[in-house]
Design a protein around this motif. Structure first.
Motif, PDB file in Angstrom:
ATOM      1  N   GLN A 143      58.063  54.473 -27.195  1.00  0.00           N
ATOM      2  CA  GLN A 143      58.906  55.387 -27.966  1.00  0.00           C
ATOM      3  C   GLN A 143      60.301  54.792 -28.163  1.00  0.00           C
ATOM      4  O   GLN A 143      60.710  53.888 -27.441  1.00  0.00           O
ATOM      5  CB  GLN A 143      59.045  56.710 -27.200  1.00  0.00           C
ATOM      6  N   LYS A 144      61.020  55.290 -29.183  1.00  0.00           N
ATOM      7  CA  LYS A 144      62.435  54.984 -29.317  1.00  0.00           C
ATOM      8  C   LYS A 144      63.170  56.307 -29.236  1.00  0.00           C
ATOM      9  O   LYS A 144      63.007  57.163 -30.084  1.00  0.00           O
ATOM     10  CB  LYS A 144      62.731  54.271 -30.638  1.00  0.00           C
ATOM     11  N   LEU A 145      63.921  56.462 -28.170  1.00  0.00           N
ATOM     12  CA  LEU A 145      64.591  57.740 -27.920  1.00  0.00           C
ATOM     13  C   LEU A 145      66.075  57.475 -27.704  1.00  0.00           C
ATOM     14  O   LEU A 145      66.469  56.990 -26.654  1.00  0.00           O
ATOM     15  CB  LEU A 145      63.967  58.401 -26.688  1.00  0.00           C
ATOM     16  N   PRO A 146      66.915  57.754 -28.712  1.00  0.00           N
ATOM     17  CA  PRO A 146      68.334  57.421 -28.571  1.00  0.00           C
ATOM     18  C   PRO A 146      69.087  58.449 -27.736  1.00  0.00           C
ATOM     19  O   PRO A 146      68.653  59.588 -27.604  1.00  0.00           O
ATOM     20  CB  PRO A 146      68.828  57.457 -30.014  1.00  0.00           C
ATOM     21  N   ILE A 147      70.217  58.021 -27.182  1.00  0.00           N
ATOM     22  CA  ILE A 147      71.135  58.950 -26.530  1.00  0.00           C
ATOM     23  C   ILE A 147      72.321  59.127 -27.466  1.00  0.00           C
ATOM     24  O   ILE A 147      72.993  58.161 -27.816  1.00  0.00           O
ATOM     25  CB  ILE A 147      71.593  58.401 -25.166  1.00  0.00           C
ATOM     26  N   PHE A 148      72.552  60.356 -27.912  1.00  0.00           N
ATOM     27  CA  PHE A 148      73.701  60.670 -28.760  1.00  0.00           C
ATOM     28  C   PHE A 148      74.830  61.109 -27.843  1.00  0.00           C
ATOM     29  O   PHE A 148      74.700  62.098 -27.147  1.00  0.00           O
ATOM     30  CB  PHE A 148      73.370  61.819 -29.726  1.00  0.00           C
ATOM     31  N   SER A 149      75.934  60.379 -27.899  1.00  0.00           N
ATOM     32  CA  SER A 149      77.001  60.702 -26.977  1.00  0.00           C
ATOM     33  C   SER A 149      78.327  60.717 -27.709  1.00  0.00           C
ATOM     34  O   SER A 149      78.364  60.650 -28.942  1.00  0.00           O
ATOM     35  CB  SER A 149      76.992  59.676 -25.849  1.00  0.00           C
ATOM     36  N   GLY A 150      79.411  60.796 -26.973  1.00  0.00           N
ATOM     37  CA  GLY A 150      80.726  60.770 -27.583  1.00  0.00           C
ATOM     38  C   GLY A 150      81.630  59.897 -26.740  1.00  0.00           C
ATOM     39  O   GLY A 150      81.285  59.561 -25.602  1.00  0.00           O
ATOM     40  N   ALA A 151      82.795  59.527 -27.284  1.00  0.00           N
ATOM     41  CA  ALA A 151      83.711  58.694 -26.521  1.00  0.00           C
ATOM     42  C   ALA A 151      84.100  59.428 -25.246  1.00  0.00           C
ATOM     43  O   ALA A 151      84.354  60.632 -25.264  1.00  0.00           O
ATOM     44  CB  ALA A 151      84.939  58.390 -27.369  1.00  0.00           C
ATOM     45  N   GLY A 318      68.684  59.519 -36.296  1.00  0.00           N
ATOM     46  CA  GLY A 318      67.766  60.634 -36.043  1.00  0.00           C
ATOM     47  C   GLY A 318      66.581  60.649 -36.996  1.00  0.00           C
ATOM     48  O   GLY A 318      65.494  61.103 -36.635  1.00  0.00           O
ATOM     49  N   TYR A 319      66.793  60.155 -38.214  1.00  0.00           N
ATOM     50  CA  TYR A 319      65.691  60.078 -39.184  1.00  0.00           C
ATOM     51  C   TYR A 319      64.600  59.122 -38.728  1.00  0.00           C
ATOM     52  O   TYR A 319      63.449  59.267 -39.077  1.00  0.00           O
ATOM     53  CB  TYR A 319      66.217  59.532 -40.510  1.00  0.00           C
ATOM     54  N   ILE A 320      65.022  58.068 -38.003  1.00  0.00           N
ATOM     55  CA  ILE A 320      64.086  56.990 -37.694  1.00  0.00           C
ATOM     56  C   ILE A 320      63.482  57.137 -36.302  1.00  0.00           C
ATOM     57  O   ILE A 320      62.308  56.877 -36.097  1.00  0.00           O
ATOM     58  CB  ILE A 320      64.805  55.619 -37.793  1.00  0.00           C
ATOM     59  N   THR A 321      64.313  57.572 -35.362  1.00  0.00           N
ATOM     60  CA  THR A 321      63.850  57.593 -33.980  1.00  0.00           C
ATOM     61  C   THR A 321      62.996  58.834 -33.712  1.00  0.00           C
ATOM     62  O   THR A 321      62.996  59.769 -34.487  1.00  0.00           O
ATOM     63  CB  THR A 321      65.043  57.602 -33.015  1.00  0.00           C
ATOM     64  N   GLU A 322      62.315  58.790 -32.584  1.00  0.00           N
ATOM     65  CA  GLU A 322      61.421  59.898 -32.252  1.00  0.00           C
ATOM     66  C   GLU A 322      62.131  60.873 -31.342  1.00  0.00           C
ATOM     67  O   GLU A 322      61.769  61.047 -30.193  1.00  0.00           O
ATOM     68  CB  GLU A 322      60.157  59.348 -31.602  1.00  0.00           C
ATOM     69  N   GLY A 323      63.150  61.515 -31.883  1.00  0.00           N
ATOM     70  CA  GLY A 323      63.895  62.507 -31.124  1.00  0.00           C
ATOM     71  C   GLY A 323      65.256  62.001 -30.722  1.00  0.00           C
ATOM     72  O   GLY A 323      65.720  60.964 -31.226  1.00  0.00           O
ATOM     73  N   GLN A 324      65.929  62.729 -29.844  1.00  0.00           N
ATOM     74  CA  GLN A 324      67.225  62.305 -29.334  1.00  0.00           C
ATOM     75  C   GLN A 324      67.561  63.069 -28.062  1.00  0.00           C
ATOM     76  O   GLN A 324      67.073  64.158 -27.844  1.00  0.00           O
ATOM     77  CB  GLN A 324      68.337  62.526 -30.373  1.00  0.00           C
TER      78      GLN A 324
END
Lengths: 462, 330
Positions: A143-151, A318-324
């Motif tokens: 899977q490719k599961l990104p972590i969306f974070s902030g500074a 988010g369009y490409i990865t399988e969730g976040q």
């Protein structure tokens, strides 16, 4: 090999060369300076008269008298088993004082798109030891599961914890981590290195470091080198590879910088129109191949500018990865680690990796019930701020308490705390037991009587 | 059936490719794959292929339509298709329109959707193409160009709601924002095939849900206890419609498909509960007593039962008894 001395213009990271012969797109270029030093670059644009070359280092020192050699091949990288345990620059050169890498193979860094029909279906549960991921947003091999974070949020800490703890329970297969850092500070790089050494994770890792003061253009190839290495380890050596890419925002900034230098028509917020395709070329390199043993799992990390989830980088990812997995500032301020907000988080492949024989039969339903309870409890917080706790019905009061418990018991855990999936699910049941049993509408009765701490066989009657 | 994975994720495409051959066609008992065409375009394939994939799919659909088949086409996702148009347009250095999309975006979208329809073929047979297009607006913002231009052409709109999916309300179709303009056309069909009452009962349910949305605004401010008693009943009834009727579990063998007859019976049961509740409330029974009616919780299990009729009859009987006891006590 012919050497051209026809540089007509140098702009930022780009060199414009007049030429007479056909030159291929993506060809590797060597530039020889008058003092004999060599810089490397890649063809970005080619036409009848002019070739645009993007240089991976600074263009300072290049002049009209510099020689340009087109090598006739695209960028290939040397790969080998020895790379494990090594620290390389963002351009793939060893920076740990060790010897050069003796290549077993040279591979094109752009990889090749995998035909969906040749892909293996991801189905193996990866236990990260983190409840909010294992329990409610399960990671699956390939899977490719990104972590969306902030500074300013502890996403790097989280990534390290995942890299250290990730495993497939009951499996002893070869496991490796490829870690690619793009545009991070020296301090962060030190932190990563120390942690890798402290926990002994380095011996099964390959680390690529492109620092904040390294040339931005190098950032474009860093993730490609990392993924090529990962593919080699996975599909040639049969290892299960976890690739961590941090920080994708810096990568996209570099993409924008080059787009601007080429005077392209900018798209949304100045990012190039092809950013979606470019990101897809990286992210889609995660996966498994039918008949092959290994797998590539990706965790890209990105910091959303202004915590804005609709920002083009987060949006296209988010369009490409399988969730976040979304890291949340409010939870961080409350002192909760890891500050993962499960509500906007999602793992699209979760259902493939959980259930009977993989995790536990009650996993899916327990997860849904936890979500439902937390979402409702969280909504009620707004109401409590206005009318106070006393005005709530009994049902709402319990949900509100559930939301607090959820954050403090389920979300919160230690940096070195490695929870098994059993622990996570049992913990979930403990929290669900604080709600009246008839409110657990998403779990069927059979499972309730089997797992509910107060109702299961052998439980003490109150 | 034609499924277009336009700029789809590789792993999801693989899932479809692996699962479909195992799915059994409920009509013929053979693998569903035998009457399916999949167009597998993943996001890392060339951008021109992404733009073409949608046309490939609909052309194949028309081919089968002309043989007299009824074809359903799913395009997932038209947003990524539009994204491809935008990318190519920017490479061609065309003058960008709204949000960088080419000015001909609306025209392309309507050209595509207008290829759906019912036709009489040359040999007199009837064939059709029905198009279901998925749109994924960035950040769930329905005001962006692809959504808006699509809405201008289509007649049915299922609005998926992130809030609902966070609450694990599936299918996450927002009942207030979604609409179908074919209600009128299907009126007679429902009368004949489901029940003459269906149209009425449907409008009743929509009314309750609309009322709930209004009441929720008040509840957000003052809490549910401050509402008049009859409206507390309304809130409870709306909750039942949402949880019992609107939510379905796709992973449950029975609940995944609910035929119109069962839908009718379930909705009818909820309506009966509502009528009994209002009557009881008028007779002076307190809302908390009404909420304690056990038969209500039993009703939630009906959707998981295949042969539900005997169980439903039992529950309705129990419900009747419980309300009778409540009323006589009040």
């Amino acid at each position: 090999m012919k050497e051209y001395r026809t540089i007509s213009k140098i702009a930022g990271p780009l060199v414009f060369v007049e030429k007479t012969e056909p030159i291929a797109y993506g060809e590797l270029v060597n530039i020889i300076l008058s003092d004999g030093t060599m810089k490397r670059g890649q063809v970005l644009d080619t036409s009848d008269e002019l070739v645009v070359v993007q240089i991976f280092e600074t263009t300072a020192g290049i002049g009209k008298d510099s020689g340009v050699r087109f090598t006739g091949e695209t960028i290939k990288m040397p790969v080998g088993r020895e790379m494990l345990g090594r620290i390389l620059s963002g351009g793939g050169k060893p920076i740990d004082g060790g010897p050069e890498i003796v290549p077993e193979k040279r591979l094109d860094i752009n990889g090749a798109a995998i035909n969906p029909y040749a892909r293996g279906m991801p189905a193996d549960f990866i236990q990260t030891g983190i409840s909010t991921i294992d329990g409610t947003n399960t990671l699956v091999r390939g899977q490719k599961l990104p972590i969306f974070s902030g500074a300013g949020l502890p996403h790097n800490k989280l990534a390290l914890q995942i890299a250290r703890q990730a495993k497939v329970p009951g499996s002893t297969e070869n496991f490796a981590v490829v870690f690619a850092a793009m545009g991070i500070t020296k301090e962060e790089a030190n932190y990563f290195m120390q942690d890798f050494e402290r926990t002994g994770a380095l011996e099964r890792a390959v680390v690529f470091l492109n620092l904040a003061d390294d040339p931005a253009v190098e950032r474009i190839i860093t993730p490609r080198l990392a993924l090529t290495t990962a593919e080699y380890l996975a599909f040639e050596l049969g290892m299960h590879v976890l690739v961590i890419l941090t920080d994708m925002t810096n990568y996209c900034e570099a993409l924008r910088q080059i787009g601007a230098a080429r005077e392209e028509v900018p798209g949304r917020r100045g990012y190039p129109g092809y950013m979606y395709t470019d990101l897809a070329n990286l992210y889609e390199r995660a996966g498994m191949i039918k008949g092959q043993k290994g797998s590539v799992t990706q965790i890209p990390i990105l910091t959303m500018p202004g915590d804005d989830i609709t920002h083009p980088i987060a949006d296209l990812t988010g369009y490409i990865t399988e969730g976040q997995i979304v890291v949340n500032r409010e939870l961080h301020r409350k002192g909760i680690y890891p500050p993962i907000n499960v509500l906007p988080s999602l793992s699209r492949l979760m259902n493939l990796g959980i259930g009977k024989g993989k995790t536990r039969e009650d996993h899916k339903k327990v997860s849904d019930q936890m979500y439902a309870g937390y979402a409702e409890g969280n909504d009620l917080r707004g109401l409590v701020a206005i009318v106070g706790k006393d005005a709530l019905s009994e049902r709402d009061r319990l949900l509100l308490e559930f939301a607090d418990l959820f954050e403090n018991k389920f979300v919160r855990q230690g940096y070195d705390e490695d929870r098994t999936i059993e622990d996570t699910l049992n913990l979930a049941w403990e929290l669900l037991a604080t709600l009246p049993v008839e409110q657990l509408t998403r779990i069927d009765r059979e499972l309730i009587s089997k797992y509910h701490p107060k109702l299961k066989a052998g439980a003490k009657k109150e | 059936m034609v499924y277009i994975g336009c700029g789809e994720r590789g792993n999801e495409m693989t899932e479809v490719l692996t699962e479909f051959p195992h799915l059994e066609d409920p009509k013929s008992g053979k693998p569903l794959m035998e009457r399916t065409v999949l167009i597998a375009n993943t996001s890392n394939m060339p951008v021109a292929a992404r733009e073409a994939s949608v046309y490939t799919g609909i052309t194949i659909a028309e081919y089968f339509r002309d043989m007299g088949y009824d074809v359903s086409l799913m395009a997932d996702s038209t947003s990524r298709w539009a994204e491809a148009m935008r990318e190519i347009s920017s490479r061609l250095e065309e003058m960008p329109g709204e949000e960088g999309y080419p000015a001909y975006l609306a025209a392309r979208l309507s050209e595509f959707y207008e290829r759906a329809g019912l036709v009489t073929t040359l040999n007199g047979a009837r064939g059709s193409v029905s198009v279901i297009g998925a749109v994924s607006p960035p950040g769930g913002d329905f005001s962006e160009p692809v959504t808006q231009n699509t809405l201008r052409i289509v007649k049915v709109f299922w609005a998926l709601d992130a809030k609902l999916s966070q609450r694990r309300h599936f299918p996450a179709i927002n009942w207030l924002n979604s609409y179908s303009l074919y209600l009128e056309a299907l009126h007679d069909y429902y009368d004949k095939e489901v029940s003459p009452e269906w149209n009425k009962i449907r409008s009743w349910a929509m009314e309750v849900l609309q009322k709930e949305a209004e009441l929720q605004e008040i509840v957000q401010l003052v809490g549910s206890d401050a509402l008049p008693e009859s409206e507390q009943v309304t809130i409870e009834v709306a909750r039942m419609i949402r949880e019992i009727f609107l939510q379905q579990n796709a992973y449950d063998a029975v609940d995944t498909f609910c035929d119109m007859k069962k839908q009718y019976d379930m909705m009818k049961a909820i309506k009966t509960y509502a009528e009994l509740s209002y009557a009881a409330q008028l007779a002076g029974v307190s809302p908390s007593q009404i909420n304690a009616v056990k038969a209500k919780n039993e009703l939630a299990q009906i959707k998981f039962i295949k042969d539900y009729k005997p169980e439903l009859a039992k529950i309705m009987k129990q419900m009747d008894d419980e309300f009778n006891t409540l009323r006589s006590a009040a």
